[in-house]
Design an enzyme around this catalytic site. Structure first.
Site, PDB file in Angstrom:
ATOM      1  N   LYS A  67       0.982   7.881   4.045  1.00  0.00           N
ATOM      2  CA  LYS A  67       0.476   6.511   4.017  1.00  0.00           C
ATOM      3  C   LYS A  67      -0.237   6.147   5.311  1.00  0.00           C
ATOM      4  O   LYS A  67      -0.513   4.979   5.567  1.00  0.00           O
ATOM      5  CB  LYS A  67       1.623   5.533   3.757  1.00  0.00           C
ATOM      6  CG  LYS A  67       2.374   5.775   2.452  1.00  0.00           C
ATOM      7  CD  LYS A  67       3.493   4.756   2.263  1.00  0.00           C
ATOM      8  CE  LYS A  67       4.448   5.203   1.167  1.00  0.00           C
ATOM      9  NZ  LYS A  67       5.618   4.306   1.061  1.00  0.00           N
TER      10      LYS A  67
ATOM     11  N   ARG B 205      19.611  18.755  -0.629  1.00  0.00           N
ATOM     12  CA  ARG B 205      20.414  17.558  -0.391  1.00  0.00           C
ATOM     13  C   ARG B 205      21.171  17.216  -1.661  1.00  0.00           C
ATOM     14  O   ARG B 205      20.908  17.773  -2.722  1.00  0.00           O
ATOM     15  CB  ARG B 205      19.497  16.381  -0.020  1.00  0.00           C
ATOM     16  CG  ARG B 205      18.377  16.731   0.949  1.00  0.00           C
ATOM     17  CD  ARG B 205      18.880  16.740   2.375  1.00  0.00           C
ATOM     18  NE  ARG B 205      19.333  15.420   2.771  1.00  0.00           N
ATOM     19  CZ  ARG B 205      18.536  14.484   3.270  1.00  0.00           C
ATOM     20  NH1 ARG B 205      17.253  14.735   3.416  1.00  0.00           N
ATOM     21  NH2 ARG B 205      19.014  13.315   3.625  1.00  0.00           N
TER      22      ARG B 205
ATOM     23  N   ARG C 168      16.205  -1.773  -3.260  1.00  0.00           N
ATOM     24  CA  ARG C 168      14.843  -1.895  -3.770  1.00  0.00           C
ATOM     25  C   ARG C 168      14.871  -2.164  -5.272  1.00  0.00           C
ATOM     26  O   ARG C 168      15.664  -1.548  -6.000  1.00  0.00           O
ATOM     27  CB  ARG C 168      14.045  -0.597  -3.527  1.00  0.00           C
ATOM     28  CG  ARG C 168      13.974  -0.166  -2.095  1.00  0.00           C
ATOM     29  CD  ARG C 168      13.034  -1.061  -1.302  1.00  0.00           C
ATOM     30  NE  ARG C 168      12.875  -0.584   0.061  1.00  0.00           N
ATOM     31  CZ  ARG C 168      13.317  -1.228   1.152  1.00  0.00           C
ATOM     32  NH1 ARG C 168      13.934  -2.377   1.029  1.00  0.00           N
ATOM     33  NH2 ARG C 168      13.118  -0.734   2.343  1.00  0.00           N
TER      34      ARG C 168
ATOM     35  N   ARG D  55       2.320  -9.933   7.105  1.00  0.00           N
ATOM     36  CA  ARG D  55       3.750  -9.775   7.412  1.00  0.00           C
ATOM     37  C   ARG D  55       4.033  -8.975   8.673  1.00  0.00           C
ATOM     38  O   ARG D  55       5.184  -8.772   9.039  1.00  0.00           O
ATOM     39  CB  ARG D  55       4.456  -9.134   6.226  1.00  0.00           C
ATOM     40  CG  ARG D  55       4.595 -10.113   5.089  1.00  0.00           C
ATOM     41  CD  ARG D  55       5.047  -9.454   3.820  1.00  0.00           C
ATOM     42  NE  ARG D  55       4.959 -10.424   2.731  1.00  0.00           N
ATOM     43  CZ  ARG D  55       4.833 -10.109   1.456  1.00  0.00           C
ATOM     44  NH1 ARG D  55       4.772  -8.852   1.107  1.00  0.00           N
ATOM     45  NH2 ARG D  55       4.752 -11.025   0.540  1.00  0.00           N
TER      46      ARG D  55
ATOM     47  N   HIS E 209      -4.997 -13.898   9.198  1.00  0.00           N
ATOM     48  CA  HIS E 209      -3.961 -12.945   9.611  1.00  0.00           C
ATOM     49  C   HIS E 209      -4.543 -11.767  10.380  1.00  0.00           C
ATOM     50  O   HIS E 209      -4.035 -10.652  10.292  1.00  0.00           O
ATOM     51  CB  HIS E 209      -3.171 -12.436   8.416  1.00  0.00           C
ATOM     52  CG  HIS E 209      -2.585 -13.527   7.575  1.00  0.00           C
ATOM     53  ND1 HIS E 209      -1.655 -14.418   8.057  1.00  0.00           N
ATOM     54  CD2 HIS E 209      -2.813 -13.891   6.293  1.00  0.00           C
ATOM     55  CE1 HIS E 209      -1.321 -15.270   7.107  1.00  0.00           C
ATOM     56  NE2 HIS E 209      -2.023 -14.970   6.028  1.00  0.00           N
TER      57      HIS E 209
ATOM     58  N   PRO F 115       0.815  -1.215   0.000  1.00  0.00           N
ATOM     59  CA  PRO F 115       0.000   0.000   0.000  1.00  0.00           C
ATOM     60  C   PRO F 115       0.851   1.269   0.000  1.00  0.00           C
ATOM     61  O   PRO F 115       1.678   1.464   0.874  1.00  0.00           O
ATOM     62  CB  PRO F 115      -0.795  -0.102   1.303  1.00  0.00           C
ATOM     63  CG  PRO F 115      -0.620  -1.501   1.778  1.00  0.00           C
ATOM     64  CD  PRO F 115       0.660  -1.986   1.222  1.00  0.00           C
ATOM     65  N   GLU F 116       0.648   2.092  -1.015  1.00  0.00           N
ATOM     66  CA  GLU F 116       1.235   3.424  -1.048  1.00  0.00           C
ATOM     67  C   GLU F 116       0.057   4.400  -1.036  1.00  0.00           C
ATOM     68  O   GLU F 116      -1.069   3.993  -0.768  1.00  0.00           O
ATOM     69  CB  GLU F 116       2.098   3.589  -2.314  1.00  0.00           C
ATOM     70  CG  GLU F 116       3.207   2.533  -2.384  1.00  0.00           C
ATOM     71  CD  GLU F 116       4.039   2.600  -3.653  1.00  0.00           C
ATOM     72  OE1 GLU F 116       4.157   3.690  -4.237  1.00  0.00           O
ATOM     73  OE2 GLU F 116       4.574   1.559  -4.056  1.00  0.00           O
TER      74      GLU F 116
END
Length: 266
Positions: free
Chosen positions: A58, A150, A255, A111, A92, A2-3
DNA sequence: TGAATTGTTATCGT
DNA sequence: AACGATAACAATTC
């Protein structure tokens, strides 16, 4: 995974089911997911009414009637859904809220990377987040400033939630593809024009994904249709939809990262 | 079987 | 010392 679009979809589906409801019970089975503690959260929220449901980055935010907040972060595999008081419980299952009329709110998370957190002041939890990418505070100038403050690889910086919030692995790859920017370019090397493209790409990608109810790849998040429209993520070795060159998959900051080596040059 | 997945934290190097 | 990059961690599925 989920984003922002998946979280937004969840909030929209949940909103009318929980707004105005009183919380009568709270049970949870995995202490390390709950802050400050299972009993602490129970003490804080039982008896309270849900005034409003919103999203920040999120996070799913329950605004309680005493001015405090309950936040749920879905992590990688979390789901929130309302069900009746009937017999079968979802798999779950990690936490349950009892609402009015024997309604239940279920938090399932295979998870266990999701988090439930109660705070008196919302800033404790979301104070470090950057602007909402679909709000007016997310301007080209703000993005330019954050990227030039940055000197970092572009993709990992975009995924830190302080430059702009809500982007995860999928939509960062998609936005970079749309903006034709290499994931490894140095953040402070972007020109005004490139930042403008990136800003627009982030907004277009997220708006489209929300319209399609998010991306459903595997068992973890059902119901979305954006997986059929992805241009980069998950398309390794498939032809780029713009130029036909095979999409490359590499690792950036541990990633999986997908991009077109022809359209997105360093 | 190990690769994949997110956010946080610790550690290494410049 | 400060910052950026890297690794480890939590836990599960297929």
């Amino acid at each position: 995974m989920p984003e922002l679009p998946e979280v937004e979809t969840t909030v929209q589906k949940l909103r009318r089911r929980v707004t105005g409801q009183r919380i009568h019970r709270f049970r949870a089975s995995w202490p390390r997911q709950i802050s400050p503690s299972i009993t602490g959260v129970r003490r804080a929220i039982v008896g309270r009414k849900v005034k409003r449901l919103s999203r920040r980055g999120k996070y799913i935010v329950f605004h309680l009637d005493d001015g405090s907040f309950l936040l749920v972060h879905l992590g990688m595999s979390g789901m929130l859904a309302v069900g009746g008081g009937g017999g079968d419980r979802p798999s779950h299952l990690r936490a349950v809220w009892g609402l009015d009329g024997d309604q239940r709110l279920f938090f399932c998370d295979a998870r266990k990377f999701g988090r439930i957190r109660w705070v008196r002041d919302i800033k404790e939890a979301t104070g470090g987040l950057g602007p909402e990418p679909l709000s007016r505070s997310f301007t080209v100038a703000a993005l330019h400033g954050a990227l030039h403050a940055r000197s970092r690889q572009l993709k990992p910086l975009l995924m830190e939630q302080r430059v702009v919030c809500g982007l995860g692995n999928i939509y960062t790859d998609e936005a970079l593809f749309k903006a034709r920017l290499h994931p490894l370019v140095c953040s402070d090397s972007l020109t005004r024009a490139q930042v403008r493209r990136l800003h627009r790409a982030i907004q277009q990608t997220l708006r489209q994904a929300i319209r399609l109810c998010g991306t459903s790849f595997d068992w973890a998040y059902p119901g979305g249709r954006m997986q059929n429209r992805l241009l980069a993520y998950g398309r390794a070795k498939e032809p780029c939809k713009r130029c036909g060159t095979p999409i490359i998959r590499t690792l950036v900051g541990q990633r999986g990262t997908h991009f077109c080596p022809a359209c997105q040059r360093k």
